[in-house]
Design an enzyme around this catalytic site. Sequence first.
Site, PDB file in Angstrom:
ATOM      1  N   CYS A  33     -39.566 -58.057 -22.185  1.00 10.59           N
ATOM      2  CA  CYS A  33     -38.459 -57.938 -23.130  1.00 10.59           C
ATOM      3  C   CYS A  33     -37.288 -57.145 -22.547  1.00 10.59           C
ATOM      4  O   CYS A  33     -36.220 -57.103 -23.133  1.00 10.59           O
ATOM      5  CB  CYS A  33     -38.924 -57.287 -24.430  1.00 10.59           C
ATOM      6  SG  CYS A  33     -39.527 -55.617 -24.201  1.00 10.59           S
ATOM      7  N   CYS A 103     -44.620 -52.701 -28.386  1.00 13.38           N
ATOM      8  CA  CYS A 103     -43.561 -51.694 -28.288  1.00 13.38           C
ATOM      9  C   CYS A 103     -44.166 -50.295 -28.340  1.00 13.38           C
ATOM     10  O   CYS A 103     -43.678 -49.371 -27.681  1.00 13.38           O
ATOM     11  CB  CYS A 103     -42.560 -51.861 -29.424  1.00 13.38           C
ATOM     12  SG  CYS A 103     -42.067 -53.575 -29.702  1.00 13.38           S
TER      13      CYS A 103
HETATM   14 FE1  FES Z   1     -39.590 -54.723 -26.119  1.00 11.54          FE
HETATM   15 FE2  FES Z   1     -40.032 -53.830 -28.496  1.00 11.54          FE
HETATM   16  S1  FES Z   1     -39.393 -55.814 -27.985  1.00 11.54           S
HETATM   17  S2  FES Z   1     -40.339 -52.813 -26.676  1.00 11.54           S
END
Ligand code: FES
Length: 142
Positions: A33, A103
């Site tokens: 991400c 996360c």
């Molecule tokens: Fe990457 Fe939350 S989407 S840490």
Amino acid sequence: MYSEKVMDHFSNPRNVGEIENPSGVGTVGNAKCGDIMRMYLDIDDNGVIREAKFKTFGCGAAVATSSMATELVKGKTVQEALQVTNKAVMEALDGLPPLKVHCSLLAEEAIHAALWDYAKKNGIVIEGLKEPVDDIEELEEE
Ligand code: FES
């Protein structure tokens, strides 16, 4: 979909910032991400965490989990801080949606990275602490 606590820690994150000359600092990211979290710890001579601060370049859940993680480790010994797992952080936040669980791993690993740095600087071994990874994707695949 987010608990009130998550929204609170996202909107009013605690302990944002940096510590000058920290006892330990660690940075971890998630290549998938692109989010990055940096954790700073100030640890006294008795191994008690006096202060914890963070900087997170990431999603709301990452901000909320970093905020809660810093709150949870403050006042704890280095050994106790190892119990602040991503599950503990999630519980303290009244849960996270399944898609956002990773996360909270960032928060756990950022604490570990800062503790690792502290141990290295002081030439000590923290029992139960494994060498942290730079990219938590490696953990998720385990
Ligand atoms: Fe990457 Fe939350 S989407 S840490």
